[in-house]
Scaffold this motif. Structure first.
Motif, short mmCIF file in Angstrom:
data_model
loop_
_atom_site.label_atom_id
_atom_site.label_comp_id
_atom_site.label_asym_id
_atom_site.label_seq_id
_atom_site.Cartn_x
_atom_site.Cartn_y
_atom_site.Cartn_z
N ARG A 97 -30.18 -2.25 54.29
CA ARG A 97 -31.44 -1.59 53.93
C ARG A 97 -31.27 -0.75 52.66
O ARG A 97 -32.13 -0.75 51.77
N ASP A 98 -30.18 -0.04 52.61
CA ASP A 98 -29.95 0.80 51.42
C ASP A 98 -29.91 -0.05 50.15
O ASP A 98 -30.50 0.29 49.13
N LYS A 100 -31.25 -2.87 49.67
CA LYS A 100 -32.57 -3.44 49.37
C LYS A 100 -33.52 -2.38 48.83
O LYS A 100 -34.38 -2.67 48.00
N LEU A 136 -33.35 -8.98 56.74
CA LEU A 136 -34.34 -8.50 55.77
C LEU A 136 -35.75 -8.81 56.27
O LEU A 136 -36.66 -8.00 56.12
N ILE A 140 -36.04 -5.20 58.54
CA ILE A 140 -36.32 -4.29 57.44
C ILE A 140 -37.72 -4.50 56.91
O ILE A 140 -38.48 -3.56 56.77
N LEU A 143 -40.50 -3.35 52.05
CA LEU A 143 -40.09 -1.97 51.81
C LEU A 143 -41.18 -1.14 51.17
O LEU A 143 -41.03 0.04 50.95
N SER A 157 -33.90 7.71 52.05
CA SER A 157 -32.59 7.13 52.25
C SER A 157 -31.73 7.96 53.19
O SER A 157 -31.01 7.43 53.99
N SER A 161 -27.48 6.85 56.11
CA SER A 161 -27.64 5.42 56.37
C SER A 161 -27.71 5.09 57.84
O SER A 161 -27.48 3.99 58.23
N ASN A 164 -31.67 3.37 60.60
CA ASN A 164 -32.03 1.97 60.46
C ASN A 164 -32.75 1.44 61.68
O ASN A 164 -33.17 2.18 62.54
N SER A 165 -32.83 0.15 61.74
CA SER A 165 -33.78 -0.45 62.66
C SER A 165 -33.63 -0.13 64.14
O SER A 165 -34.61 -0.04 64.83
#
Length: 331
Positions: A97-98, A100, A136, A140, A143, A157, A161, A164-165
DNA sequence: AACGTAACGGTTGAT
DNA sequence: TCATCAACCGTTACG
């Protein structure tokens, strides 16, 4: 397996009969009302061997359900199926994710190489390009639509990290949580450290009943049980699904759509498979496609965290000792 | 007679 | 889209 029930053809039968004369479906959990009945009877002092005989459930099963209940406070079965993330751990997904976020134009193969370059993964556990593409796409997504202040430039951000999902766990010291996967977070596996707050999110159904509302059901063949204050957490969606998709049910017929305020009373019925299907269907059941009913119900998760959760169950065969009659102390 | 548990044949679902 | 396989299931049988 054919879990579709043809209303017009009630000749269909499946399930097996155990040594006690009880019906079970190999490989599938007992229906939740029976599990509850086991716990209820134990709580009022009935011996496990008598529970086994009365409900016609094997004593091994009674033992297991009671043991789990005493250990975890939940009567629901564990999460069936699925698999642990082998390579796409939360940490890896977070890094993807970061990447992207920083460079939305990045290709999956480029992300893969960067995971190796940054020592996030080694050649043995780096996700495949197709896995990264799937991450992705599914985890994710676009975005451009972060609901939490995309304007801030930082893109949320949070350099840790770990945002996330996988569903965020409320308490969180990120230490051990980060290493956990879906199965670890299931109610029966969840470590006590996560549930430190008094209202444990582990307990899908609390040990007490707040109400027993039989009169409110539309059909005399159905009894409704309220599961008060279900602490819904998206992590447990699988648990709900697994429990509610028991093959003993003739589809989870939605009798009223969940409303946005979290009131899902009479959300669906359980129809017992060897009950007379066409006579006992809930009158409001409009669609008989189990999958459709089912997904439309569960896709509307999450509900408000402490909404009431209601299950309408059928009038079970007397061999099960049902319908449930809660002890007077619960009323 | 009670009950804990391993073996067994089965289902499920994320990867 | 499909196969894989590790998770879970309840029953049975043993001790």
């Amino acid at each position: 397996m054919d879990y579709s029930f043809n209303d017009s053809n009630s000749n269909q039968s499946y399930g097996e009969v155990n040594q006690l004369g009880g019906v079970f479906v190999n490989g599938r959990p007992l229906p939740t009302p029976i599990r509850l009945r086991i716990v209820d009877m134990a709580n009022i002092g009935v011996r496990p061997c008598d529970i086994s005989r009365q409900l016609k459930v094997s004593h091994g099963c009674v033992s297991k359900i009671l043991a789990r209940y005493h250990e975890t406070g939940s009567v629901l079965p564990g999460a069936i199926g699925g698999s642990k993330p082998r390579v796409t751990t939360p940490r890896v997904v977070g890094r993807i994710r970061d990447y992207k976020v920083k460079d939305p134009g990045m290709f999956a193969w480029e992300i893969r190489e960067k995971l190796l370059l940054d020592n996030v993964c080694d050649k043995f556990n780096v996700p495949s390009v197709s896995s990264i593409s799937r991450i992705l796409r599914n985890k994710i997504g676009p975005l451009s639509q972060p609901s939490n202040g995309s304007i801030g430039g930082g893109g949320g951000s949070s350099e840790n990290s770990d945002s996330n999902s996988p569903p965020p766990i409320p308490s969180s010291s990120s230490s051990s949580i980060a290493l956990m996967n879906k199965h670890d977070l299931s109610p029966i596996n969840i470590p006590s450290v996560v549930s430190s707050s008094s209202d444990s999110i582990c307990k899908i159904e609390p040990p007490t009943w707040s109400s027993y509302d039989q009169s409110a059901v539309a059909s005399s063949y159905h009894h409704r049980y309220l599961y008060p204050n279900v602490a819904y957490h998206s992590t447990f969606q699988h648990q709900f699904e697994s429990a509610m998709k028991s093959p003993y049910t003739g589809g989870n017929h939605i009798v009223s759509n969940p409303t946005t305020n979290g009131d899902i009373s009479s959300a669906f019925t359980h129809t017992h498979h060897y009950h007379n299907q066409h006579n006992h269907h809930h009158p409001n059941a409009t669609v008989n496609n189990t999958a459709n009913n089912y997904s439309s119900f569960f896709n509307s998760f999450p509900y408000t965290p402490t909404s009431n959760f209601a299950v309408t169950t059928p009038y079970y065969a007397s061999s099960y000792g049902l319908p449930l009659t809660p002890p007077t102390s619960y009323k």
